[in-house]
Design a protein around this motif. Structure first.
Motif, PDB file in Angstrom:
ATOM      1  N   TRP A 184       0.820  -1.211   0.000  1.00  0.00           N
ATOM      2  CA  TRP A 184       0.000   0.000   0.000  1.00  0.00           C
ATOM      3  C   TRP A 184       0.852   1.259   0.000  1.00  0.00           C
ATOM      4  CZ3 TRP A 184      -5.160  -0.242   3.193  1.00  0.00           C
ATOM      5  CH2 TRP A 184      -5.947  -1.259   2.663  1.00  0.00           C
TER       6      TRP A 184
ATOM      7  N   SER B 296      -6.439   2.888  -5.277  1.00  0.00           N
ATOM      8  CA  SER B 296      -7.891   2.782  -5.209  1.00  0.00           C
ATOM      9  C   SER B 296      -8.361   3.836  -4.225  1.00  0.00           C
ATOM     10  CB  SER B 296      -8.297   1.400  -4.703  1.00  0.00           C
ATOM     11  OG  SER B 296      -7.888   1.278  -3.351  1.00  0.00           O
TER      12      SER B 296
ATOM     13  N   HIS C 141     -10.173   1.980   1.737  1.00  0.00           N
ATOM     14  CA  HIS C 141     -10.903   0.725   1.855  1.00  0.00           C
ATOM     15  C   HIS C 141     -11.960   0.765   2.945  1.00  0.00           C
ATOM     16  CE1 HIS C 141      -8.143  -2.061  -0.596  1.00  0.00           C
ATOM     17  NE2 HIS C 141      -7.998  -0.831  -0.988  1.00  0.00           N
ATOM     18  N   GLU C 142     -12.063   1.881   3.644  1.00  0.00           N
ATOM     19  CA  GLU C 142     -13.097   2.017   4.674  1.00  0.00           C
ATOM     20  C   GLU C 142     -13.504   3.489   4.702  1.00  0.00           C
ATOM     21  OE1 GLU C 142     -11.506   1.680   8.673  1.00  0.00           O
ATOM     22  OE2 GLU C 142      -9.481   1.812   7.864  1.00  0.00           O
TER      23      GLU C 142
END
Lengths: 342, 262
Positions: A256, A328, A331-332
């Motif tokens: 990441w 992206s 993720h939350e």
């Protein structure tokens, strides 16, 4: 005026003596003896108090005049200092105008108006006659409206009462759309470049040296025509680089970051203040509002303060030109908890 | 051309091609990333400076930073920190460290200007690092509005929106910036002393740094237009003032209202 007790010897200091088998009981001691003021006895003192009250009212007059002097007399020449002077004088003028009247009236009442102690008996709380009277009124109303005899009227009224508040729901609904999934998504998409806040220039991975901190927004945010601040308040990111050995990514999150460069949401998970105080030696991130502290080396785990969850990490990579881009979206959901977050 | 195509299948051709490619990318990379590296020091140091600086270093700094400035368990390596770091740390009196603590404190400087320059020259000679900034970035003639925006994004969260400083964790703090010389502010940005992050020239360009310095000089000079600023500490000092003075006045009036007149 009720009971006008002047506190004579007969009333005061009267304590009941407990007789045989009687419960000790205080009798009303009454009021202490009335004490005369200086102005009550000395005409000179009364005159002086009168002048003092007049002087206080005079201060109020001067205050009002000062207000008008400031309003019309102070020339504003587009500098901050004249504006400041005018504001100061306007405030002082109004302040003294009010204060003079207030303190004058209080001083008048305290020094010159009669100050006899007065006590008033409490009224009886309820008499039986009142209760019966009220009951009769209610009964009469029920009888005269005929609500019992005419169920059609009663039922339509009830129906109307139930339906009448419903438009309010529509009105409040129109205050704004429900957030839908706006709280779960930000502007970040796969391949969105990380750019500097506020200039909007992209960031080369090589430019982020160890110890650096970049304040980052997604590319295209500055060009948004509307909703820019809303988008910014969700998407702001802090980009830092530390020695890769100091990072301890959990399984699945190893890629990441990029060579020790990591990006984390700047929105505190407590109540959403910008977490932007970065200590580059301890690698702690601090929230300025409630001192929540996040440990960057352990995926921004909360190590102090009221925040409940770690800061969300933005997965990043480098594009073919060497610029940092997002892998992206987060993720939350970023920011504080909300009911539907789960 | 024919010779080249014949040698194409030579066993060493692949290696030669690989070497060529590596050199090309390496060279391009180096050229593209030089923006971070120190440009040639603008303050030039003579060989004499370096020599004198080394003597001063051995006598005053080597206990913690090691004989060759390579660092020790008690002090970090100074190779590559650059002249800017030395000038900032020594000229503000932060180094030599007086006592161990959460962070080095500003105090009267221990070395004069010449000695500071000699030390800076010695450290700069050990490895390239940020140089002492050029004079025209410190003149305060940049754009104060841009500088203010950059300051609020990059600096205000620690140093306070009015540059009055603020607390960090465990006794560390971001100092107030009023009265700090523009040169030291610039040097702090490029070197990131102690827990301050580094704002290298790729992040905030030298012209942007000039704007920030202009902004700081502007707010320094314009004072507080809203009256007494109570240290610009926001709710802490203002709250204390209103609780003590404001409530004090309310209490005084209450006592006066309910007291007896003589």
């Amino acid at each position: 005026m009720g009971d006008h007790s002047d506190g004579t010897e007969a009333h005061s200091r009267a304590v009941a003596r407990a007789g045989h088998g009687e419960v000790d009981k205080f009798q009303d001691p009454g009021l202490p003896p009335h004490r005369l003021r200086l102005a009550d006895t000395n005409p000179k003192a009364a005159k002086r108090a009168e002048r003092q009250v007049a002087a206080l009212f005079g201060i109020s007059v001067i205050g009002t005049l000062l207000f008008f002097f400031a309003y019309f007399g102070v020339r504003l020449d587009n500098t901050i200092s004249t504006l400041r002077l005018q504001n100061l004088l306007l405030g002082l003028g109004t302040g003294f105008a009010m204060l003079g009247i207030g303190t004058g009236i209080v001083h008048w009442a305290r020094a010159l108006m009669p100050d006899h102690e007065v006590s008033e008996e409490r009224h009886a709380i309820r008499t039986e006659a009142d209760r019966v009277g009220a009951e009769k009124i209610v009964g009469d109303i029920l009888e005269e409206t005929g609500i019992k005899r005419r169920p059609l009227i009663r039922n339509t009224l009830l129906g109307a009462l139930v339906l009448a508040p419903l438009p309010a729901i529509a009105i409040f609904r129109d205050l704004g759309p429900l957030p839908a999934d706006a709280l779960r998504h930000t502007m970040w998409k796969t391949g969105t470049r990380l750019v500097r806040d506020p200039t909007g220039t992209p960031i080369k991975a090589a430019d982020v040296t160890i110890g650096s901190a970049y304040h980052v927004i997604p590319e295209g945010l500055n060009e948004l025509k509307e909703g820019k601040l809303e988008a910014k308040s969700k998407a702001v990111v802090l980009l830092m680089r530390l020695n890769p050995e100091e990072l301890h990514p959990s399984p699945g999150r190893e890629d990441w970051g990029y060579n020790g460069i990591v990006a984390y949401s700047k929105i505190c998970t407590h109540v959403g203040c910008p977490v932007a105080l970065y200590e580059q030696q301890t690698h702690h991130l601090l929230c300025p509002c409630h001192q929540s502290t996040f440990d960057l080396t352990r995926e921004c785990k909360v190590i102090f303060g009221p925040a409940n969850r770690p800061l969300p990490q933005l997965p990043i990579k480098v594009d073919s030109e060497g610029y940092l881009v997002a892998q992206s979206d987060f993720h939350e959901p970023v920011g504080p908890s909300f009911w539907e977050r789960g | 051309m024919k010779a080249l195509s014949q040698k194409r299948r030579h066993p060493l051709a692949a290696i030669a091609l690989l070497l060529l490619g590596l050199m090309l990318t390496g060279g391009l990379y180096a050229a593209a990333t030089t923006v971070n590296q120190a440009k040639a020091d603008t303050t030039t140091f003579s060989a004499q400076d370096t020599k004198e600086g080394q003597k001063l270093f051995v006598a005053n700094c080597a206990t913690c930073h090691g004989m060759g400035a390579g660092g020790s368990p008690t002090g970090p390596s100074l190779v590559g920190v650059g002249a800017a770091a030395v000038d900032f740390q020594v000229a503000t009196g932060r180094m030599p460290l007086e006592a161990n603590g959460p962070q080095a404190q500003e105090k009267p400087r221990q070395f004069n200007e010449t000695q500071t320059k000699q030390l800076a020259g010695y450290i700069a000679s050990l490895g390239a690092g940020p140089a002492i900034p050029e004079e025209h970035y410190l003149d305060g003639k940049g754009n104060a509005a841009t500088g203010g925006e950059l300051f609020r994004v990059n600096c205000a969260m620690c140093h306070n929106a009015a540059a009055a400083g603020g607390a960090l964790t465990r006794g560390k703090f971001a100092p107030a910036l009023a009265g700090v010389s523009s040169q030291h502010i610039y040097e702090a940005m490029v070197t990131g002393p102690q827990n301050m992050p580094v704002f290298n020239d790729a992040n905030i360009t030298p012209d942007d740094k000039r704007d920030i310095i202009t902004f700081l000089q502007t707010i320094d000079a314009s004072g507080s237009p809203g009256g007494a600023d109570l240290g610009s500490l926001g709710p802490v000092s203002e709250g204390l003032f209103i609780w003590v003075a404001g409530l004090g006045v309310v209490i005084a009036f209450t006592i006066w209202l309910t007291s007896r007149t003589s």
